[in-house]
Design a protein around this motif. Sequence first.
Motif, short mmCIF file in Angstrom:
data_model
loop_
_atom_site.label_atom_id
_atom_site.label_comp_id
_atom_site.label_asym_id
_atom_site.label_seq_id
_atom_site.Cartn_x
_atom_site.Cartn_y
_atom_site.Cartn_z
N THR A 82 0.88 -1.24 -0.14
CA THR A 82 -0.20 -0.09 0.04
C THR A 82 0.73 1.23 -0.10
O THR A 82 0.60 2.24 -0.95
CB THR A 82 -0.86 0.13 1.16
OG1 THR A 82 -1.68 -1.00 1.31
CG2 THR A 82 -1.75 1.48 1.24
N VAL A 83 1.92 1.31 0.74
CA VAL A 83 2.63 2.52 1.05
C VAL A 83 3.44 2.62 -0.32
O VAL A 83 3.65 3.77 -0.85
CB VAL A 83 3.66 2.17 2.22
CG1 VAL A 83 4.94 3.17 2.06
CG2 VAL A 83 3.02 2.35 3.38
N CYS A 84 3.94 1.87 -1.11
CA CYS A 84 4.64 1.70 -2.21
C CYS A 84 3.69 1.84 -3.60
O CYS A 84 4.39 1.95 -4.61
CB CYS A 84 5.63 0.32 -2.27
SG CYS A 84 7.02 0.35 -1.20
N ALA A 85 2.73 1.69 -3.47
CA ALA A 85 1.76 1.86 -4.60
C ALA A 85 1.94 3.20 -5.29
O ALA A 85 1.91 4.11 -4.83
CB ALA A 85 0.46 1.71 -4.23
N VAL B 131 8.88 6.19 3.07
CA VAL B 131 9.96 5.92 3.90
C VAL B 131 9.76 4.40 4.72
O VAL B 131 8.62 4.27 5.01
CB VAL B 131 10.21 6.86 4.77
CG1 VAL B 131 11.31 6.29 5.86
CG2 VAL B 131 10.66 8.29 4.45
N LEU B 132 10.56 3.61 4.33
CA LEU B 132 10.59 2.48 5.08
C LEU B 132 11.46 1.88 6.02
O LEU B 132 12.71 2.33 5.56
CB LEU B 132 10.64 1.12 3.85
CG LEU B 132 9.48 1.34 2.68
CD1 LEU B 132 9.84 0.25 1.55
CD2 LEU B 132 8.20 1.07 3.22
N LEU B 133 11.17 1.34 7.05
CA LEU B 133 12.05 1.56 8.28
C LEU B 133 12.13 -0.16 8.83
O LEU B 133 11.12 -0.85 8.81
CB LEU B 133 11.64 2.05 9.46
CG LEU B 133 11.29 3.69 9.08
CD1 LEU B 133 9.86 3.85 8.98
CD2 LEU B 133 11.79 4.52 10.27
N THR B 134 13.44 -0.41 9.15
CA THR B 134 13.61 -1.86 9.69
C THR B 134 13.02 -1.76 11.09
O THR B 134 13.15 -0.62 11.60
CB THR B 134 15.14 -2.12 9.59
OG1 THR B 134 15.93 -1.34 10.40
CG2 THR B 134 15.66 -2.29 8.30
N GLN C 18 2.89 13.46 6.42
CA GLN C 18 2.63 13.70 4.92
C GLN C 18 3.41 12.77 4.20
O GLN C 18 3.02 12.40 2.98
CB GLN C 18 3.41 15.04 5.01
CG GLN C 18 2.72 16.20 5.57
CD GLN C 18 3.48 17.52 5.06
OE1 GLN C 18 4.43 17.63 5.37
NE2 GLN C 18 2.38 18.69 4.50
N VAL C 19 4.31 12.23 4.68
CA VAL C 19 5.16 11.06 3.61
C VAL C 19 4.89 9.62 4.18
O VAL C 19 4.92 9.42 5.33
CB VAL C 19 6.71 11.18 3.85
CG1 VAL C 19 7.49 10.01 3.18
CG2 VAL C 19 7.40 12.67 3.64
N PRO C 20 4.13 8.79 3.27
CA PRO C 20 3.65 7.43 3.72
C PRO C 20 4.97 6.89 4.56
O PRO C 20 6.08 6.73 3.69
CB PRO C 20 3.13 6.82 2.67
CG PRO C 20 2.82 7.95 1.63
CD PRO C 20 3.97 9.13 2.18
N TRP C 21 4.72 5.89 5.33
CA TRP C 21 5.79 5.01 5.92
C TRP C 21 5.28 3.92 6.53
O TRP C 21 3.94 3.62 7.11
CB TRP C 21 6.39 6.11 7.02
CG TRP C 21 5.98 6.41 8.17
CD1 TRP C 21 5.18 7.35 8.27
CD2 TRP C 21 5.64 5.84 9.32
NE1 TRP C 21 4.96 7.53 9.57
CE2 TRP C 21 5.08 6.54 10.34
CE3 TRP C 21 6.18 4.36 9.87
CZ2 TRP C 21 4.81 6.17 11.53
CZ3 TRP C 21 6.22 4.13 11.28
CH2 TRP C 21 5.32 4.83 12.16
N THR C 22 6.02 2.58 6.76
CA THR C 22 5.91 1.42 7.58
C THR C 22 7.09 0.82 7.76
O THR C 22 8.15 1.17 7.44
CB THR C 22 4.69 0.56 6.84
OG1 THR C 22 4.04 -0.20 7.72
CG2 THR C 22 5.41 -0.03 5.64
N TYR C 23 6.94 -0.04 8.55
CA TYR C 23 8.19 -1.25 8.78
C TYR C 23 8.07 -2.16 7.91
O TYR C 23 7.36 -2.64 7.21
CB TYR C 23 7.87 -1.59 10.17
CG TYR C 23 8.20 -0.52 11.29
CD1 TYR C 23 9.56 0.00 11.59
CD2 TYR C 23 7.26 -0.03 11.92
CE1 TYR C 23 9.73 0.69 12.62
CE2 TYR C 23 7.41 1.03 13.00
CZ TYR C 23 8.63 1.18 13.27
OH TYR C 23 8.80 2.32 14.17
N LEU C 24 9.32 -2.48 7.54
CA LEU C 24 9.67 -3.68 6.75
C LEU C 24 9.99 -4.98 7.45
O LEU C 24 10.20 -5.04 8.68
CB LEU C 24 11.21 -3.30 6.34
CG LEU C 24 11.39 -2.36 5.23
CD1 LEU C 24 12.84 -1.53 5.20
CD2 LEU C 24 10.96 -2.72 3.81
#
Length: 276
Positions: free
Chosen positions: A115-118, A150-153, A174-180
């Motif tokens: 979803t975040v990367c779509a 932004v994707l975070l470990t 404002q910037v979509p993000w989630t954990y990997l």
Amino acid sequence: MPNLFPITDFADPALDVYARLTENQLVNREDLSQGLFIAESPKVIERALNAGCVPVSFLMEPRHVETQARNILARCGEVPVYTAPLDVLKQLTGFPLTRGMLCAMRRRPLPAIGTVCAGAKRVAVLEDVMNPTNVGAIFRSAAALGIDAVLLTQACSDPLYRRAIRVSMGTVFQVPWTYLPEIWPQTLRALGFTTAAMALCDASLPIYAPQLKRADRLAVVLGTEGDGLAESTIAACDCTVRIPMTHGVDSLNVAAASAVAFYQLALLAGLSEMED
């Protein structure tokens, strides 16, 4: 009318969420649906509200209710508004940085990576970046310089820690993000991303290499302060990238490096694409 509750004593339990709960207690890992974060300053609170975050309570000086907080409170219905004189609020660590206004807000469930990367063309990957100041600064650069997500470990500092939110100026909303997941290079490759590790290696490409600009989907991978990226991460990425430097300097703070990388690999690449 705001739902006002005057406070005169710093020990008042109503101040616990702002003054005495730790960041980990606010997250409430035992029941994430009840997790909270604290947004500081009118600008940051507005950005959080615009992103759909739900306020639980406010804390401010009484004079702000009809001044800088007026429009914000008008959006929030019957949410409790705790007011306290300045001598009480000064006992809050860092209160001068809040511009006189705080808001406790409900955490939202994090979206899936897909979803975040779509639709994203340029994403940042943060591996074990543990300093909340650096995380906040990276988000601010990401918002300003063309990064779509932004994707975070899992070992990264939480972007919703108070200091990270403050340093980001609310761009974490404002910037979509989630954990990997643990094995993330394969996940990004399956989504069509070229993974570019920011690392000092003999085979590292200069950041202006044309093949980086031409990549349809690019993930810029940044490592923790001091140690940089793990060797296994560098090996798993499609290429390594370096920032050419002078005076014998071989590296930058991760937040500074992110700004240079995002400008070259996201903002300029996007502008060139529009011109083409």
